[in-house]
Design an enzyme around this catalytic site. Structure first.
Site, mmCIF file in Angstrom:
data_model
loop_
_atom_site.group_PDB
_atom_site.id
_atom_site.type_symbol
_atom_site.label_atom_id
_atom_site.label_comp_id
_atom_site.label_asym_id
_atom_site.label_seq_id
_atom_site.Cartn_x
_atom_site.Cartn_y
_atom_site.Cartn_z
ATOM 1 N N ARG A 40 39.633 42.262 -17.847
ATOM 2 C CA ARG A 40 40.816 42.168 -16.982
ATOM 3 C C ARG A 40 41.349 43.555 -16.604
ATOM 4 N NH1 ARG A 40 43.888 36.861 -19.508
ATOM 5 N NH2 ARG A 40 42.943 35.397 -18.052
ATOM 6 N N LYS A 205 38.127 19.042 -24.185
ATOM 7 C CA LYS A 205 38.947 17.849 -23.941
ATOM 8 C C LYS A 205 38.917 17.398 -22.498
ATOM 9 C CE LYS A 205 42.352 18.564 -27.526
ATOM 10 N NZ LYS A 205 43.731 18.891 -27.795
ATOM 11 N N GLY A 358 37.826 31.877 -18.705
ATOM 12 C CA GLY A 358 37.885 31.419 -20.093
ATOM 13 C C GLY A 358 36.553 31.500 -20.813
ATOM 14 N N GLY A 381 43.955 29.250 -17.093
ATOM 15 C CA GLY A 381 44.870 28.209 -16.600
ATOM 16 C C GLY A 381 45.053 28.264 -15.081
HETATM 17 P P1 AMP Z 1 37.913 24.109 -23.150
HETATM 18 O O1 AMP Z 1 38.961 25.136 -23.507
HETATM 19 O O2 AMP Z 1 38.446 22.751 -22.945
HETATM 20 O O3 AMP Z 1 37.025 24.579 -22.020
HETATM 21 O O4 AMP Z 1 36.993 23.965 -24.429
HETATM 22 C C1 AMP Z 1 36.238 24.999 -24.969
HETATM 23 C C2 AMP Z 1 35.881 24.629 -26.374
HETATM 24 O O5 AMP Z 1 35.172 23.408 -26.382
HETATM 25 C C3 AMP Z 1 35.002 25.639 -27.068
HETATM 26 O O6 AMP Z 1 35.740 26.261 -28.095
HETATM 27 C C4 AMP Z 1 33.868 24.800 -27.633
HETATM 28 O O7 AMP Z 1 33.550 25.112 -28.973
HETATM 29 C C5 AMP Z 1 34.440 23.401 -27.575
HETATM 30 N N1 AMP Z 1 33.368 22.395 -27.528
HETATM 31 C C6 AMP Z 1 32.363 22.289 -26.645
HETATM 32 N N2 AMP Z 1 31.539 21.295 -26.994
HETATM 33 C C7 AMP Z 1 32.004 20.759 -28.138
HETATM 34 C C8 AMP Z 1 31.570 19.720 -28.989
HETATM 35 N N3 AMP Z 1 30.449 19.032 -28.721
HETATM 36 N N4 AMP Z 1 32.327 19.414 -30.065
HETATM 37 C C9 AMP Z 1 33.444 20.110 -30.355
HETATM 38 N N5 AMP Z 1 33.901 21.127 -29.579
HETATM 39 C C10 AMP Z 1 33.188 21.443 -28.484
#
Ligand code: AMP
Length: 402
Positions: A40, A205, A358, A381
């Site tokens: 950044r 999520k 991210g 975000g």
């Molecule tokens: P996000 O911030 O929603 O993009 O999520 C990123 C996070 O999702 C990372 O820290 C990954 O470790 C987690 N992640 C990806 N796949 C899985 C999985 N199969 N089970 C648990 N966590 C996951």
């Protein structure tokens, strides 16, 4: 729309004192507190160098982390030091103050071609106050003694905070090169993407990505789903997911998105196989599955080899690829294969490739292919909100007041 943003070229910067809102919200190493990734800071250089060449004096304001009051570990002093390493010929001063007497005095003394870095703006709760009057009064102090305001902090543009929103109402305002480029690239893929347009969406999520999925679905040709959110989709179709991470409250929304995809005749793809583990640990007992189903007592940790082949084949044929969110628990090397494979496949695309900030931005660095992408967003975000189709306050205020 980005062409309507007030550009730096329109700012006659010569001899002016300019408040520049930068995004120096860099990740810090948990153990040492040092800056672990300065992307950044580097991304802000084109704007800073352009303004310095025009012989302006620059006052830089940014937040770092989420401090509750003053917090030494989140001081911008270390960022100012890092900046000195990149702008060796520029006198760069740091002041441990934001709007107090010391900051105002240093601002008054600042000469053309010099930079003053103010302390972390979130040390003052007025920056994020819910009361517009409080935010505005704080912004007036930030703008005191200055001639113009430049916003180059795309990563914070989704917040209507004082240094993002109110300052633009007080001084003549302009968009920095980074902010403009981010909006330009995202706007282009959302409105004029060359086809086939493939979006790869992963991450933990579904709840944080549902609006992105809904907004993208009508625009893309294929949507490739990975990460833990895939298990909510699979469960909504009664597929066994064992102990995998799932959001049961979102099963019906996941089901509806898949329905909508088939109604719109879009390809929405889910993993066909998985790498599974008996616990959430780098040392877990792991194996690959033969198909979509995950055995009882196992949890999905990454997409499997068949899915990698299928997804990368689709990516390679695309003319536009947008990626947000890892395909698995890529922080553990054993479960990073799917994520790295997506990064490498994107690097071979002859077309536009955009990485939505991210974790995915970190993954393309890990795979050593960041330089092969058309654009790696500095926003997390802010990128997601833009992809959801929301208006970003920091951008809107520049359009309205210019
Ligand atoms: P996000 O911030 O929603 O993009 O999520 C990123 C996070 O999702 C990372 O820290 C990954 O470790 C987690 N992640 C990806 N796949 C899985 C999985 N199969 N089970 C648990 N966590 C996951």
């Amino acid at each position: 729309m980005s062409t309507r943003l007030p550009s730096l070229e329109a700012l006659k910067a010569q001899g002016k004192k300019i408040l520049v809102r930068v995004d120096f919200n860099v990740p810090l190493d948990k153990d040492t507190g040092e800056i672990s990734d300065d992307t950044r800071i580097v991304a802000s250089l084109p704007t800073l160098e352009y303004l310095l060449q025009a012989n302006a004096a620059l006052v830089l304001v940014s937040h770092l982390g989420r401090p509750k009051g003053a917090d030494k570990s989140l001081s911008l002093a270390k960022v100012a030091e890092k900046l000195k390493a990149y702008l060796k010929k520029t006198p760069i001063f740091f002041v441990p103050d934001i709007v107090g007497g010391e900051a105002q005095q240093k601002k008054a003394e600042l000469k053309a071609g010099e930079i003053l870095v103010l302390e972390n703006v979130r040390f003052h709760e007025e920056e994020t106050s819910k009361d517009e009057k409080v935010r505005h009064a704080f912004a007036q102090k930030l703008c005191q003694g200055l001639d113009a305001y430049v916003n180059d902090a795309f990563g914070a543009a989704h917040r209507a905070h004082a240094s993002i929103y109110e300052c633009a109402k007080i001084l003549p305002c302009y968009a920095g090169f980074l902010l403009k480029k981010e909006i330009e690239v995202l706007d282009q893929i959302l409105t004029r993407a060359e086809r086939p347009f493939v979006a790869v969406i992963g991450g933990a999520k579904i709840s944080t990505k549902i609006s992105v999925l809904e907004n993208l679905l009508p625009k893309v040709d294929s949507l490739l789903i990975g990460g833990a959110m895939a298990y909510t989709f699979l469960k909504s179709r009664a597929i066994e997911i064992g102990n995998s991470m799932v959001e049961n409250e979102f099963l019906s929304q996941a089901f509806q998105i898949m329905d909508k995809a088939s109604f719109l005749q879009k390809d929405l793809l889910l993993p066909e196989d998985h790498i599974v583990a008996n616990e959430f640990s780098a040392k877990a007992k792991a194996k690959k599955t033969n198909d979509k189903n995950i055995p009882p007592l196992y949890m999905g940790m990454d997409i499997g080899p068949k899915t990698i082949d299928r997804y990368t084949a689709i990516i390679k044929k695309a003319k536009t690829v947008l990626w947000n969110g890892p395909m698995g628990v890529f922080e553990m090397e054993r479960f990073a294969k799917g994520t790295i494979a997506i990064a490498k496949a994107m690097a071979k695309v002859k077309g536009t490739t955009v990485v939505g900030g991210g974790d995915s931005a970190y993954a393309v660095k890990m795979a050593k292919v960041a330089h092969k992408m058309t654009h790696v967003s500095t926003g997390g975000g802010a990128t997601l909100e833009y992809l959801e189709g929301k208006k970003l306050p920091g951008v809107e205020v520049l359009l309205q007041t210019s």
